[in-house]
Write a protein that holds these residues in place. Structure first.
Motif, short mmCIF file in Angstrom:
data_model
loop_
_atom_site.label_atom_id
_atom_site.label_comp_id
_atom_site.label_asym_id
_atom_site.label_seq_id
_atom_site.Cartn_x
_atom_site.Cartn_y
_atom_site.Cartn_z
N GLU A 34 75.77 39.74 52.95
CA GLU A 34 74.48 40.27 53.28
C GLU A 34 72.77 39.54 53.17
O GLU A 34 72.16 39.32 54.26
CB GLU A 34 74.33 41.43 52.51
N LYS A 45 65.66 44.59 55.80
CA LYS A 45 65.54 45.63 54.70
C LYS A 45 65.17 46.76 55.29
O LYS A 45 63.80 47.06 55.65
CB LYS A 45 64.97 45.03 53.53
N ASP A 46 65.82 47.91 55.08
CA ASP A 46 65.38 49.28 55.43
C ASP A 46 64.06 49.65 54.37
O ASP A 46 64.15 49.46 53.17
CB ASP A 46 66.50 50.24 54.94
N THR A 51 68.25 49.11 51.68
CA THR A 51 69.69 48.66 52.37
C THR A 51 69.45 47.85 53.54
O THR A 51 68.63 48.04 54.40
CB THR A 51 70.36 49.91 53.03
N TYR A 52 70.18 46.57 53.62
CA TYR A 52 70.37 45.90 54.40
C TYR A 52 70.98 46.31 55.83
O TYR A 52 71.91 46.77 55.90
CB TYR A 52 70.80 44.46 54.29
N VAL A 53 70.28 46.29 56.93
CA VAL A 53 70.70 46.79 58.25
C VAL A 53 70.52 45.65 59.21
O VAL A 53 69.71 44.85 59.15
CB VAL A 53 70.15 48.16 58.65
N GLY A 57 69.54 47.15 64.83
CA GLY A 57 70.17 48.70 64.86
C GLY A 57 69.51 49.71 65.61
O GLY A 57 68.53 49.39 66.47
N CYS A 71 68.54 52.65 58.26
CA CYS A 71 70.05 52.90 57.90
C CYS A 71 70.51 54.26 58.21
O CYS A 71 71.70 54.38 58.55
CB CYS A 71 70.60 52.62 56.55
N SER A 72 69.73 55.10 58.27
CA SER A 72 69.98 56.49 58.52
C SER A 72 68.79 57.23 59.02
O SER A 72 67.67 56.75 59.00
CB SER A 72 70.50 57.15 57.46
#
Length: 91
Positions: A34, A45-46, A51-53, A57, A71-72
């Motif tokens: 990552e 980074k989010d 979190t790494y995405v 994305g 991430c979401s």
């Protein structure tokens, strides 16, 4: 009888250590991967949870010239709410 039990216990302990050690190595390896992808610019980074995405994305928000990737949908919604709260304070 006692010797068989001791041999079994030692064998079970060795197998357990092999599995737990392998899991830790996989976690370290995944974290390094990552970090390498983040350094190369393939992952970002989010801004909410860190979190790494993947940079390409699907969950993203454009803020002026900046594009934020999440991430979401939950993280995206939190980010949008914080932007709206900041705009309300500015008004």
């Amino acid at each position: 009888m006692l010797i068989k039990f001791l041999i079994f216990a030692v064998a079970a302990f060795v197998v357990w250590k092999l599995f737990t050690g392998d899991r830790k190595q996989k976690q370290v390896r995944d974290k390094k991967q990552e970090e390498n992808l983040a350094a190369s610019g393939e992952m970002v980074k989010d801004p909410v949870c860190g979190t790494y995405v993947r940079k390409d994305g699907d969950i993203r928000v454009r803020q002026g010239e900046d594009v934020h990737v999440f991430c979401s949908y939950e993280c995206r919604d939190k980010f949008i709410k914080s932007l709206e709260a900041g705009q309300e304070k500015a008004e």
